[in-house]
Enzyme design. Sequence first.
Site, PDB file in Angstrom:
ATOM      1  N   GLU A 106       0.823  -1.218   0.000  1.00  0.00           N
ATOM      2  CA  GLU A 106       0.000   0.000   0.000  1.00  0.00           C
ATOM      3  C   GLU A 106       0.854   1.264   0.000  1.00  0.00           C
ATOM      4  OE1 GLU A 106      -2.676  -3.069   0.485  1.00  0.00           O
ATOM      5  OE2 GLU A 106      -0.932  -2.715   1.751  1.00  0.00           O
ATOM      6  N   THR A 114       3.853  -8.183  -2.488  1.00  0.00           N
ATOM      7  CA  THR A 114       4.691  -8.574  -1.351  1.00  0.00           C
ATOM      8  C   THR A 114       4.309  -9.952  -0.814  1.00  0.00           C
ATOM      9  OG1 THR A 114       3.216  -7.295   0.078  1.00  0.00           O
ATOM     10  CG2 THR A 114       5.261  -6.236  -0.623  1.00  0.00           C
ATOM     11  N   ASN A 154      -1.255  -8.170  -3.109  1.00  0.00           N
ATOM     12  CA  ASN A 154      -1.970  -7.292  -4.026  1.00  0.00           C
ATOM     13  C   ASN A 154      -1.035  -6.357  -4.779  1.00  0.00           C
ATOM     14  OD1 ASN A 154      -2.096  -6.210  -1.059  1.00  0.00           O
ATOM     15  ND2 ASN A 154      -2.029  -4.409  -2.347  1.00  0.00           N
ATOM     16  N   ASP A 160      -7.504  -5.481  -3.777  1.00  0.00           N
ATOM     17  CA  ASP A 160      -6.732  -5.938  -2.621  1.00  0.00           C
ATOM     18  C   ASP A 160      -7.015  -7.412  -2.325  1.00  0.00           C
ATOM     19  OD1 ASP A 160      -4.950  -5.867  -0.486  1.00  0.00           O
ATOM     20  OD2 ASP A 160      -6.413  -5.108   0.939  1.00  0.00           O
ATOM     21  N   LYS A 196      -8.152 -14.143  -0.249  1.00  0.00           N
ATOM     22  CA  LYS A 196      -9.131 -13.093   0.034  1.00  0.00           C
ATOM     23  C   LYS A 196     -10.317 -13.088  -0.925  1.00  0.00           C
ATOM     24  CE  LYS A 196      -6.474  -9.352   2.248  1.00  0.00           C
ATOM     25  NZ  LYS A 196      -6.091  -7.934   2.072  1.00  0.00           N
ATOM     26  N   CYS A 232      -5.116   4.406  11.926  1.00  0.00           N
ATOM     27  CA  CYS A 232      -4.777   4.056  13.309  1.00  0.00           C
ATOM     28  C   CYS A 232      -5.801   4.561  14.316  1.00  0.00           C
ATOM     29  CB  CYS A 232      -3.409   4.629  13.673  1.00  0.00           C
ATOM     30  SG  CYS A 232      -2.026   3.839  12.833  1.00  0.00           S
ATOM     31  N   HIS A 233      -6.305   5.761  14.116  1.00  0.00           N
ATOM     32  CA  HIS A 233      -7.074   6.433  15.164  1.00  0.00           C
ATOM     33  C   HIS A 233      -8.578   6.394  14.977  1.00  0.00           C
ATOM     34  CE1 HIS A 233      -3.599   8.111  17.257  1.00  0.00           C
ATOM     35  NE2 HIS A 233      -3.076   8.356  16.071  1.00  0.00           N
ATOM     36  N   MET A 250       4.448   7.235  17.092  1.00  0.00           N
ATOM     37  CA  MET A 250       3.796   8.386  16.451  1.00  0.00           C
ATOM     38  C   MET A 250       4.874   9.211  15.748  1.00  0.00           C
ATOM     39  SD  MET A 250       1.252  10.150  15.610  1.00  0.00           S
ATOM     40  CE  MET A 250       1.300  11.718  14.756  1.00  0.00           C
TER      41      MET A 250
END
Length: 688
Positions: free
Chosen positions: A191, A252, A272, A317, A344, A614-615, A650
């Site tokens: 990605e 990968t 992918n 993907d 997938k 992440c958040h 971070m």
Amino acid sequence: MKVQGWMAAAGLAVAMLVAGCGSGDGAKVGADPGEWRTYGRTYDEQRFSPLNQVNRETVGKLGVAWWAEFDTDRGQEATPLVADGVIYTTTAWSKIHAFDARTGAKLWSYDPKVPGQSGLNACCDVVNRGAALWDGKVFFGTIDGRLIALDAKTGKPVWDVQTTDRSRPYTITGAPRVVKGKVLIGNGGAEYGVRGYVSAYDAATGKLAWRFYTAPNPTGAADGAVSDKILKEKAVGTWSDGAWKQTGGGGTVWDAITYDPKTDLVYVGVGNGSPWNHKIRSGGKGDNLFLSSIVALKPDTGDYVWHYQTTPAESWDYTATQHIMVADLPIGGATRRVVMQAPKNGFFYVLDAATGKLISGDKYIPAGWAERIDLATGRPVETPAARYNEGAVARHLPNGLGGHNWQPMAFSPKTGLVYIPSLQMHGRYEDDPNFQYRSAFWNTGVRRIVAAPSNKPGTEPSIPPTGELLAWDPVAKTTRWKVALPSFWTGGVLATDGGLVFQASGKQLVAYDAQTGARVWAYELGAAAIAPPITYALDGEQHLALMVGYGGASASDQPRRPGRLVVFKLGGTGKLPPYAEVAALDPLDLTQGELSAGDPDKGAAHFSAMCAVCHRGGKFYPDLARSPVILSRAAFESVVLDGALAQNGMASFRKHLTPAAAEDLRAFLIWQARTAPPPPPGAKGHPQ
């Protein structure tokens, strides 16, 4: 680390073989049913144990023998290994630990000191799925692309090699395999814009033995690698002009690597494309080999033998990096040596292990992107709405998480069934007409819907995701039974000769009847787990072991807690202590902060592109709309631009955000803090 006591259980229902001494050469893999020396227990990766002391009649007597605690439950995905009375496991941030498998006494631990900013390159968190054992050494990969060998007895470093270009956003999250004295390892990062490959290193010295690239070199130059010849002959002509020449093309090898001693072949699962969008990646032309393929190689040299591409011209993907297993199946009146995979894309494939010839390919979930697999050509027959070119929007089951993700399957030669941790989640795909490659960000070429403050809520119906444990018959090509699971993001699977299938389901470890799917036992873990359980035996007692932790590619629905390794046995009397309560986070007092003159709509776009991965959950990672850091421009810039918390993962975003853009982002977060509803009574948040 905390350890609870254990007690002996009477009775022995399985004869134990005696393994030789040492830390694991090829002859020892799978030789002792009481050990678990490689990722799938045996080279064929069936994750089936011949131990049967724990069975349908005795499973109710399972209890905790001992448990150990780690610094975090962040994405604990590892398969523990057991050899010579020692259990080895990896944890988040590529740390590794060794325990006495009888008592849980900690023998050693090793922290490779991965730089915190390396976590920025990890698509799906700083996870690690396990280690490998060979000739007195234990091997594991790190998020920053290293392969490390330690002395298995002492945990002292033997060698440490960098397997990737540190200037590119590569990561390693998968477990290495050791085959014929060579350590095989892949990598991730498609990605973000990398070119995939699998490498083999000498187990004794760490010297590179061979490397096989899974996509052509964008420059057109030869790599001086074993893959040069086959890429020129078969792959280069399947790629056209497009963004892959910037991104590297992807492909990968981030998980599945399986060795079959009977064919003497290694099967690697390839991921992918980069970007996902085939139109952008390769001008909408060509199959793009070897993306989304199973590739068979010779373990001694890395030479190509065959390949099978599950998703030609991949654009969703739909990786083929998922668990690959080898087995003998009765097909057409004869026993066939086969390779099996549930990638997938929603189809279950059975291939001839020696030649790669397709035997069958059938839907294990109701995949909507293709009608069927044409057995004559081996290619999918795509539905008319499969692709999202020319402004079309494609809505498919499955989405990018797939019908089956990294969580391992299991195969029981006793029942003839493959047990698949499956999921169903719809995906929305739309061409991004403004795609530009950006380093350190996801480069999918798929338009993302931005929920800016001024936008109205979408009107598209929401289809809730579901998870199921499927018992798939690979000969009859049908589901024998299935069990609905409490979460779509569920755990890997173990099958045993005791007639049981074990899986972490929600916050429980559950045992199912392998023939019927009936639930026969469950244990409350106190927190969710996604790792696959294993089983081993010592002193005539069968044990089960499981890593407890959550996260990875799916946002967590629980607050940050310590991670655990929990070990069970019959008659175990240990009691897991409850996790400490995490106080709910109070809304911010915005009157005490520095308000922002930034543009929250622009900030919403930045949040979607850079922060949401992440958040977005606001539990496992900090809820930024409740973080006091957003109340001060200087404090916010110190974290987001200056990297004040880089060692905690971070990283600095100064290369990607101007001070004005950072202020737009802060404005959006302040808007979120102002408009977000208060947490419900009893809700728990992330400790700041």
